[in-house]
Design a protein around this motif. Structure first.
Motif, short mmCIF file in Angstrom:
data_model
loop_
_atom_site.label_atom_id
_atom_site.label_comp_id
_atom_site.label_asym_id
_atom_site.label_seq_id
_atom_site.Cartn_x
_atom_site.Cartn_y
_atom_site.Cartn_z
N LEU A 223 -10.39 -79.80 30.82
CA LEU A 223 -10.33 -78.61 30.94
C LEU A 223 -11.55 -77.86 31.36
CD1 LEU A 223 -8.10 -76.92 32.29
CD2 LEU A 223 -7.49 -76.19 30.10
N HIS A 224 -11.75 -77.04 32.41
CA HIS A 224 -13.11 -75.92 32.16
C HIS A 224 -12.59 -74.64 30.85
CE1 HIS A 224 -15.05 -72.94 33.12
NE2 HIS A 224 -15.98 -73.78 34.73
N PRO A 225 -13.42 -74.88 30.35
CA PRO A 225 -13.96 -73.74 28.87
C PRO A 225 -12.66 -72.37 29.55
CG PRO A 225 -15.63 -75.25 28.89
CD PRO A 225 -15.10 -75.49 30.42
N ASP A 226 -13.33 -71.63 31.56
CA ASP A 226 -12.69 -70.20 30.90
C ASP A 226 -10.60 -70.42 30.86
OD1 ASP A 226 -14.93 -69.77 31.57
OD2 ASP A 226 -14.90 -69.50 33.69
N PHE A 227 -10.15 -71.51 30.82
CA PHE A 227 -8.78 -72.00 31.20
C PHE A 227 -8.11 -72.50 29.75
CE2 PHE A 227 -10.14 -71.81 35.24
CZ PHE A 227 -9.32 -70.74 35.92
N TRP A 228 -9.50 -72.28 28.68
CA TRP A 228 -8.49 -73.16 27.04
C TRP A 228 -8.24 -71.74 27.09
CZ3 TRP A 228 -14.46 -75.22 24.78
CH2 TRP A 228 -14.80 -75.74 26.07
N ASN A 229 -6.79 -72.83 25.30
CA ASN A 229 -6.41 -71.90 25.19
C ASN A 229 -4.98 -70.89 25.62
OD1 ASN A 229 -7.45 -72.83 22.71
ND2 ASN A 229 -9.46 -71.01 22.97
N LEU B 201 -3.16 -80.59 20.50
CA LEU B 201 -2.43 -80.72 21.79
C LEU B 201 -1.88 -82.38 21.90
CD1 LEU B 201 -2.37 -79.91 24.45
CD2 LEU B 201 -4.18 -81.30 25.73
N LEU B 202 -2.42 -83.02 21.10
CA LEU B 202 -1.16 -84.71 21.49
C LEU B 202 -0.93 -84.83 20.50
CD1 LEU B 202 -4.72 -86.89 21.31
CD2 LEU B 202 -2.97 -86.82 23.56
N GLU B 203 -0.67 -84.10 19.35
CA GLU B 203 0.14 -83.36 17.77
C GLU B 203 1.34 -83.19 18.27
OE1 GLU B 203 -2.43 -82.95 14.55
OE2 GLU B 203 -2.65 -85.07 14.30
N ASN C 133 -12.93 -83.93 17.59
CA ASN C 133 -12.36 -83.41 18.63
C ASN C 133 -10.58 -82.74 17.93
OD1 ASN C 133 -11.61 -81.82 21.08
ND2 ASN C 133 -11.80 -82.91 22.31
N GLU C 134 -10.99 -81.16 17.42
CA GLU C 134 -9.65 -80.68 16.77
C GLU C 134 -8.80 -80.55 17.98
OE1 GLU C 134 -8.33 -81.16 13.79
OE2 GLU C 134 -9.65 -82.28 13.41
N ALA C 135 -9.51 -79.74 19.02
CA ALA C 135 -8.26 -79.39 19.58
C ALA C 135 -7.65 -80.50 20.37
CB ALA C 135 -9.09 -78.62 20.28
N SER C 136 -7.81 -81.20 20.54
CA SER C 136 -7.63 -82.14 21.59
C SER C 136 -6.28 -83.23 20.41
CB SER C 136 -8.71 -83.51 21.85
OG SER C 136 -7.67 -84.82 22.69
N MET D 75 -3.39 -76.90 29.51
CA MET D 75 -3.50 -78.76 29.30
C MET D 75 -2.01 -79.11 28.61
SD MET D 75 -4.91 -81.49 30.16
CE MET D 75 -6.96 -80.69 30.69
N ARG D 76 -1.68 -77.77 27.84
CA ARG D 76 0.02 -78.97 27.30
C ARG D 76 0.91 -79.14 28.29
NH1 ARG D 76 3.55 -75.04 26.45
NH2 ARG D 76 2.61 -73.62 25.55
N GLU D 77 0.74 -77.95 29.62
CA GLU D 77 2.05 -78.09 30.67
C GLU D 77 2.05 -79.10 31.53
OE1 GLU D 77 2.66 -74.42 34.22
OE2 GLU D 77 2.45 -73.77 32.05
N ALA D 78 -0.13 -79.54 31.51
CA ALA D 78 -0.83 -80.27 32.25
C ALA D 78 0.60 -81.70 31.81
CB ALA D 78 -1.81 -80.42 33.15
#
Length: 190
Positions: free
Chosen positions: A105-111, A149-151, A143-146, A115-118
């Motif tokens: 995901l492009h960083p402008d759209f992080w947080n 998200l997965l968890e 990659n803690e963010a990933s 991505m959770r929705e997708a």
């Protein structure tokens, strides 16, 4: 053995997103996604060097769909056709009804929860339409963010592989997380 049919391409819709087929006209965005240091820092893949390479990359997406070997969606906001990310299922192990998920995901759209929705739409497609039994993710341990998200989607760590991946002159570690289809999961094994 699981039969996978990805043709015709399936568009997915969420509250805020359209997940659509990646087209040649998306080469500028694919080039950005696959060359931006912020996005690539945990992908452990070579960066793309040009939009020409991005077109070749898109060709691989199209070939995988045509051969029923993988499907990648371009992620767009509903009010725009411009890609803000990608998400896909590939590395089908048809005998085991299993696939791997990957995303960027492009960083402008992080947080923003996009991505959770997708991911929820793709997981639903994988389990309900393709009839997968499990979906795995192979991530860089840093990659803690990933991982988070997965968890949030119920993925659990299955393995930690030490120095199992060779990239740019170094052996890197990998973490494998997986999700068993919630509709078929045996509660006694949780």
């Amino acid at each position: 053995m699981l039969e996978i049919e990805l043709n015709p391409f399936t568009y997915l819709h969420t509250e805020r997103l359209l997940l659509r087929e990646v087209q040649e006209t998306d080469a500028p965005e694919i080039f950005i996604f696959r060359s931006d240091d912020r996005i690539m820092q945990y992908l452990d893949r070579e960066k793309l060097n040009s939009e020409t390479e991005a077109l070749e990359f898109i060709g691989k997406y199209k070939k995988a769909i045509h051969e029923n070997e993988g499907i990648n969606w371009g992620i767009c906001l509903k009010d725009s056709d411009k890609l803000i990310g990608t998400i896909g299922l590939w590395r089908f192990i048809k005998a085991n009804h299993r696939a791997e998920i990957g995303y960027s995901l492009h960083p402008d759209f992080w947080n923003k929860g996009l991505m959770r929705e997708a991911m929820q739409a793709v997981l639903d497609y994988g389990f309900q339409t393709l009839k997968l039994h499990s979906i795995e993710a192979n991530i860089n341990p840093k990659n803690e963010a990933s991982r988070k998200l997965l968890e949030k989607h119920g993925f659990v760590q299955e393995a930690y592989f030490r120095e199992d991946y060779y990239f740019q002159g170094k052996f890197l570690d990998s973490v494998i997380l997986s999700l068993i289809d919630p509709a078929t999961r045996n509660p006694s094994k949780l």
